[in-house]
Design an enzyme around this catalytic site. Structure first.
Site, mmCIF file in Angstrom:
data_model
loop_
_atom_site.group_PDB
_atom_site.id
_atom_site.type_symbol
_atom_site.label_atom_id
_atom_site.label_comp_id
_atom_site.label_asym_id
_atom_site.label_seq_id
_atom_site.Cartn_x
_atom_site.Cartn_y
_atom_site.Cartn_z
ATOM 1 C CG ASN A 12 -1.771 1.193 1.368
ATOM 2 O OD1 ASN A 12 -1.803 2.036 0.467
ATOM 3 N ND2 ASN A 12 -2.491 1.299 2.480
ATOM 4 C CD1 TRP A 13 3.349 0.879 -2.858
ATOM 5 C CD2 TRP A 13 3.356 1.961 -4.829
ATOM 6 N NE1 TRP A 13 3.962 0.059 -3.784
ATOM 7 C CE2 TRP A 13 3.979 0.705 -5.003
ATOM 8 C CE3 TRP A 13 3.244 2.818 -5.931
ATOM 9 C CZ2 TRP A 13 4.486 0.283 -6.236
ATOM 10 C CZ3 TRP A 13 3.741 2.393 -7.163
ATOM 11 C CH2 TRP A 13 4.361 1.144 -7.301
ATOM 12 C CE LYS A 14 -0.289 3.135 4.726
ATOM 13 N NZ LYS A 14 -0.168 3.193 6.171
ATOM 14 C CG HIS A 101 -5.768 1.830 5.318
ATOM 15 N ND1 HIS A 101 -5.324 2.754 6.226
ATOM 16 C CD2 HIS A 101 -4.747 0.954 5.138
ATOM 17 C CE1 HIS A 101 -4.086 2.458 6.574
ATOM 18 N NE2 HIS A 101 -3.702 1.369 5.924
ATOM 19 C CD GLU A 103 -2.914 5.389 6.787
ATOM 20 O OE1 GLU A 103 -2.891 5.371 5.545
ATOM 21 O OE2 GLU A 103 -2.009 4.884 7.490
ATOM 22 C CD GLU A 173 -3.390 -2.494 7.353
ATOM 23 O OE1 GLU A 173 -2.235 -2.640 6.970
ATOM 24 O OE2 GLU A 173 -4.091 -1.542 7.014
ATOM 25 N N GLY A 179 2.491 2.333 10.874
ATOM 26 C CA GLY A 179 3.453 3.420 10.729
ATOM 27 C C GLY A 179 4.163 3.793 12.020
ATOM 28 C CB SER A 219 5.263 -1.751 12.277
ATOM 29 O OG SER A 219 4.840 -0.409 12.509
ATOM 30 N N GLY A 240 2.927 -1.081 4.367
ATOM 31 C CA GLY A 240 2.943 0.348 4.058
ATOM 32 C C GLY A 240 4.355 0.812 3.754
HETATM 33 P P1 13P Z 1 3.093 0.394 7.779
HETATM 34 O O1 13P Z 1 3.616 -0.879 7.167
HETATM 35 O O2 13P Z 1 3.820 1.619 7.290
HETATM 36 O O3 13P Z 1 2.980 0.304 9.252
HETATM 37 O O4 13P Z 1 1.588 0.578 7.216
HETATM 38 C C1 13P Z 1 0.731 -0.488 7.262
HETATM 39 C C2 13P Z 1 -0.464 -0.150 6.467
HETATM 40 O O5 13P Z 1 -1.209 0.760 6.807
HETATM 41 C C3 13P Z 1 -0.721 -0.920 5.248
HETATM 42 O O6 13P Z 1 -1.983 -0.650 4.741
#
Ligand code: 13P
Length: 266
Positions: A12-14, A101, A103, A173, A179, A219, A240
């Protein structure tokens, strides 16, 4: 990992990078996975930002790496400024989509009814949905993690029949792990995955539950991936930060392939 379920690893490149870096990352990931044959052993997907989907998809070319959107609308089409429909995603070559997600749940206050409708429409469009669930740190502290996650799953799947949701991948998640550099322990991830699988068994049946893929996100990195993927109910990961570096993401995909094949860990 369990032998009956093919692992799934998503990147997931966000909202990161630019057009040039998206193409470079897609190029590097599919070249490295292809060279080792990893994308033929496990399912790998990448989720670039919307404006880069088409071009990143071109870069993936005929590799087995799936292209996916980070979200889709709960509407089929029309006057919905700024939204992107599931049909539009398939039109530009997407075969997967992330829904729910944290977020978006927490950051944009997307609620249960909206997410259910998104999941429904995305499944109708033939997309492999990665449906995200997870509790906050406060909810875990209060001992509510299982209840919160169960609630998110019940509402997301709603009354959709098993054949419509057979390809949905559930991503656990925990919000506190996203993150932060603090991943769930393999044992905590396993406990939640087992309870999600149990719930899917009661919503559908034991066969459905045994085939459903439940992946972990929060993470995950090249170092901790294998221990998490070795858990019997963990079927891969949603990555992420570490998915933005081709070497790290490929190492995580390799860990999933090795966990699945039972190769000795490093
Ligand atoms: P991180 O791997 O940066 O913790 O993010 C996880 C994530 O939100 C994947 O969708």
């Amino acid at each position: 990992m369990h032998a009956v379920r093919r692992p799934f690893v998503g990147g997931n490149w966000k909202m990161n990078g630019d057009l040039a870096s998206a193409v470079e990352l897609a190029d590097d990931v599919c070249a490295a996975l292809g060279a080792e044959g990893i994308d033929r052993t496990i399912d790998v997907a990448v989720y670039p930002p919307f404006p880069y989907l088409f071009t990143a998809g071109r870069a993936l070319g005929h590799s087995n790496v799936l292209l996916g959107g980070q979200d889709c609308s709960a509407e089929v089409g029309g006057a919905f400024t700024g939204q992107v429909s599931a049909g539009m995603l398939t039109d530009v070559g997407c075969r997967s989509v992330v829904i729910g997600h944290s977020e978006r749940r927490h950051g944009l206050h997307e609620g249960h009814a909206l997410l259910h409708e998104k999941l429904h429409l995305a499944c109708e469009s033939g997309l492999t949905v990665v449906y995200c669930v997870g509790e906050t740190a406060d909810e875990r502290r209060r001992g509510e993690a299982d209840t919160v996650v169960a609630h998110q799953i019940r509402h997301g799947f709603g009354t959709l029949p098993a054949d419509r949701v057979a390809r949905v991948v559930v991503a656990y998640e925990p919000v506190w792990a996203i993150g932060t550099g603090v991943n769930a322990t393999p044992e905590d991830a396993q406990a939640m995955h087992a309870s999600i699988r149990g719930l899917l068994g009661s919503l559908y049946d034991s066969r459905f539950a045994a085939q459903a893929r439940i992946i972990y996100g929060g993470s995950v990195n090249a170092k901790n991936a294998r221990a998490i993927f070795d858990q019997p109910d963990v079927d891969g990961g949603l990555i992420g930060g570490a998915s933005l570096k081709a070497d790290d993401f490929v190492a995580i995909c390799r860990a999933a392939a090795e966990a699945w094949s039972g190769a000795p860990g490093h």
